[in-house]
Design an enzyme around this catalytic site. Sequence first.
Site, short mmCIF file in Angstrom:
data_model
loop_
_atom_site.label_atom_id
_atom_site.label_comp_id
_atom_site.label_asym_id
_atom_site.label_seq_id
_atom_site.Cartn_x
_atom_site.Cartn_y
_atom_site.Cartn_z
CB SER A 30 -0.92 0.01 1.23
OG SER A 30 -1.73 -1.14 1.22
CD GLU A 75 -5.29 -1.70 -10.50
OE1 GLU A 75 -5.36 -0.55 -10.07
OE2 GLU A 75 -4.53 -2.04 -11.41
N GLY A 82 -25.51 -27.69 -0.89
CA GLY A 82 -24.32 -28.50 -1.17
C GLY A 82 -23.92 -28.43 -2.62
CB THR A 88 -6.03 -7.52 -1.72
OG1 THR A 88 -6.71 -8.00 -0.57
CG2 THR A 88 -4.58 -7.22 -1.37
C1 LIG Z 1 -2.91 -12.19 -6.95
C2 LIG Z 1 -2.23 -10.87 -6.82
C3 LIG Z 1 -1.82 -10.21 -7.96
C4 LIG Z 1 -1.14 -9.00 -7.86
N1 LIG Z 1 -0.64 -8.41 -8.99
C5 LIG Z 1 0.19 -7.35 -8.87
C6 LIG Z 1 0.89 -6.84 -10.01
O1 LIG Z 1 0.74 -7.35 -11.13
N2 LIG Z 1 1.72 -5.79 -9.84
C7 LIG Z 1 1.89 -5.21 -8.62
O2 LIG Z 1 2.67 -4.25 -8.54
N3 LIG Z 1 1.26 -5.66 -7.51
C8 LIG Z 1 0.44 -6.72 -7.61
N4 LIG Z 1 -0.20 -7.23 -6.49
C9 LIG Z 1 0.05 -6.61 -5.19
C10 LIG Z 1 -1.15 -5.87 -4.62
O3 LIG Z 1 -1.40 -4.71 -5.33
C11 LIG Z 1 -0.84 -5.62 -3.12
O4 LIG Z 1 -0.93 -6.88 -2.48
C12 LIG Z 1 -1.78 -4.62 -2.51
O5 LIG Z 1 -1.50 -3.33 -2.99
C13 LIG Z 1 -1.69 -4.61 -0.96
O6 LIG Z 1 -0.38 -4.49 -0.54
P1 LIG Z 1 0.19 -5.49 0.57
O7 LIG Z 1 -0.07 -6.88 0.11
O8 LIG Z 1 1.58 -5.12 0.85
O9 LIG Z 1 -0.70 -5.24 1.83
P2 LIG Z 1 -0.44 -4.16 2.99
O10 LIG Z 1 -0.25 -2.82 2.40
O11 LIG Z 1 0.62 -4.67 3.91
O12 LIG Z 1 -1.84 -4.21 3.73
C14 LIG Z 1 -2.17 -5.27 4.65
C15 LIG Z 1 -3.39 -4.84 5.48
O13 LIG Z 1 -3.05 -3.68 6.22
C16 LIG Z 1 -4.01 -2.67 6.05
N5 LIG Z 1 -3.35 -1.35 6.02
C17 LIG Z 1 -2.32 -0.94 5.24
N6 LIG Z 1 -2.04 0.35 5.46
C18 LIG Z 1 -2.90 0.78 6.40
C19 LIG Z 1 -3.13 2.02 7.06
N7 LIG Z 1 -2.43 3.11 6.76
N8 LIG Z 1 -4.13 2.09 7.96
C20 LIG Z 1 -4.87 1.01 8.26
N9 LIG Z 1 -4.70 -0.18 7.68
C21 LIG Z 1 -3.73 -0.31 6.77
C22 LIG Z 1 -4.68 -2.94 4.72
O14 LIG Z 1 -6.02 -2.48 4.73
C23 LIG Z 1 -4.60 -4.46 4.62
O15 LIG Z 1 -5.76 -5.04 5.18
C24 LIG Z 1 -0.91 -8.43 -6.58
C25 LIG Z 1 -1.36 -9.09 -5.43
C26 LIG Z 1 -1.99 -10.30 -5.54
C27 LIG Z 1 -2.39 -11.02 -4.28
#
Ligand SMILES: Cc1cc2nc3c(=O)[nH]c(=O)nc-3n(C[C@H](O)[C@H](O)[C@H](O)COP(=O)(O)OP(=O)(O)OC[C@H]3O[C@@H](n4cnc5c(N)ncnc54)[C@H](O)[C@@H]3O)c2cc1C
Length: 644
Positions: A144, A422, A399, A420
């Site tokens: 994020s 985008e 079922g 999650t």
């Molecule tokens: C199948 C899949 C395909 C993907 N494809 C791509 C791709 O092609 N290219 C790419 O670049 N990325 C890709 N992603 C990555 C995706 O965009 C990220 O997983 C997403 O942006 C979330 O980041 P993170 O996983 O680090 O979660 P985190 O940012 O660590 O978030 C984890 C949790 O913490 C919470 N959180 C975070 N910040 C805060 C805050 N400030 N306050 C309160 N709560 C917070 C969030 O709500 C979330 O519930 C993909 C992910 C998956 C699973």
Amino acid sequence: MPPTIDVPELTRFLDGTYAEARALVRTNLAEHAEVLEQAETLSRAEYRERVKELLVTMAATGQTGMGFPEKYGGGGDIGASIASFETLAYGDLSVLVKVGVQFGLFGGAILQLGTERHHDAYLADLITGRLMGCFAMTETGHGSNVQALGTTATYDPVTDEFVVTTPDEVSGKDYIGNAAMHADVAVVFAQLEVGGTSHGVHALVVPLRRDGELLPGVRVEDDGLKMGLNGVDNGRLWFDHVRVPRADLLDRFATVSEDGVYESPIDNPDRRFFTMLGTLVQGRVCVGGAGINAAKVALTIATKYAVRRRQFKAASPDTEQLLLDYGLHQRRLFPLLARTYALHFAQEVVSAQLHAVFSGTVDDEQTRRQLESRAAGTKALGTWHATRTIQECREACGGAGYLAVNRFAALKADTDVFTTFEGDNHVLLQLVAKGLLTDYSSDFEHLDQLGVVRFVAGMALETVIERTSAHKLLERIKDVLPGGSDDWDQEAGLLDPNYQLAMLRFREEHMLSGVARRLKRGIDDGMNPGEVFSRVQDHVIGAARAHVERLVLEAFVDKVSSLPDGDLRAALTLLCNLHALATIEQDRAWFMEHGRLTVQRSKTISREVNDLCLAVRPLAVDLVDAFAVPPELLRSPDLLGCAP
Ligand SMILES: Cc1cc2nc3c(=O)[nH]c(=O)nc-3n(C[C@H](O)[C@H](O)[C@H](O)COP(=O)(O)OP(=O)(O)OC[C@H]3O[C@@H](n4cnc5c(N)ncnc54)[C@H](O)[C@@H]3O)c2cc1C
């Protein structure tokens, strides 16, 4: 007499301006419907190849390139490209996501962040799928918080190249679609360093493979088995001093000269970063639409099953009763059906705004900020709706819903992550709240969370409240309702859209001013801004959600009022009322806490929701048929009573 629905007419109404684009996708999906079964029978490696093959096949029909300029072989129509992507969500969702990665993320980054030389070099090949690419933004350490990425791109004036490096393990790119196997190149987001100065996150094109072989300095690891979307090859990437020519910096927003001078038309680095990301908003609009359309598939199957499946004798002593004739089943499915229609129309509004902004018809800073906020909010609500609806529909099929042939297994597993990627939905709603608190002014687009807290704390409370458009709207609405400024909520008819909208506007305005008040009080009490924000965050999310809910209802009400009197309008009015009252009912505790709903009226709303469900019952099958999910894609031969 219930209204009669002319199903093809309703489909045309839903398909709207882009009926032709949607028809092409439906045809392509039906032609290759076997991939839904292949997803279960092929090995993971074979499935990934099959998905790639389909991407190339569909690209050849023009379906996936509609948003690119015609000069490179695209269709030059952004609205059509969104409609086409949304419709693709009727089919296998690995195909959808692979298409999203290749054309939306990778292609979108080249188009939006690059300049003519990048367009000339890459667009024609990527539109056909001859050149496969990925969008490498997220890292293991940061998802994020993109501004904190660890990957670096350091300019070397001696060789006129950037050196791309992963400084540590957690700065490895992660979850990147297309990275594990198919991408020839990546758009890599990295901290740009020129002459010892860091200029923040920028994007560059970095080659990964030639003839399928990894290039020196690039390390790739497969992300392995995922909860769903296993036809997409997600992977991790590390770069060990990989050199790319200076020309491969995507330089629409910043250039580096041969002698190492960094220049950008946007001075403020935070503003520059948010402007760059803002150009990629289409991905969010697309994922929101895809979630809504996946919900349509689930509702189609569950509704059609419920008019065949009988359990227990109830109304008649002779025959068991159809599931859909049970009040409970109607209560479970119809508010979700109504909400799907509401979100469909809200999605239509955000797509039209995106089309207008990116086609240059309307383009000012405030409209862009509003679009970004609306896209974030609709994506969050649309994808959460998909998760909830698919689960409810699975349970509604008992079922049988659990058997893979009946589609719910894939729908659930594949759409889960839409909440999650985008942009995580909770993080996106914070973006929405920021727009509301700063009135979308471009002066504040660069503010981070703490900046927003300080900004709000520095303003007079009345000013913050005055700024919210909800407040102004509420004032206007009160004028048109009976009961005047105090009792408008008691006197008005429940089925009056002015009443329904006033309730949602009241909630939005109240929540937003509550957030502003709490932020100010926290700062006035001498608390640290980060701590203040953290304590108020639930309220922030509530306000953002209330705002988007209001936009969704407005979109539905506007759409219905655009129709001439007749059966279609009558049918959609029923659904719109159901959506509005079910939404109010869901939050009735809040409305009662805030003096806007008496116990009596709250009970009347619940009764009205039940009555509306009963009124929707004879229309239900037509309402789902109008989504026009090709029968081949529904599978579910036993549930639907027909061979696939
Ligand atoms: C199948 C899949 C395909 C993907 N494809 C791509 C791709 O092609 N290219 C790419 O670049 N990325 C890709 N992603 C990555 C995706 O965009 C990220 O997983 C997403 O942006 C979330 O980041 P993170 O996983 O680090 O979660 P985190 O940012 O660590 O978030 C984890 C949790 O913490 C919470 N959180 C975070 N910040 C805060 C805050 N400030 N306050 C309160 N709560 C917070 C969030 O709500 C979330 O519930 C993909 C992910 C998956 C699973």
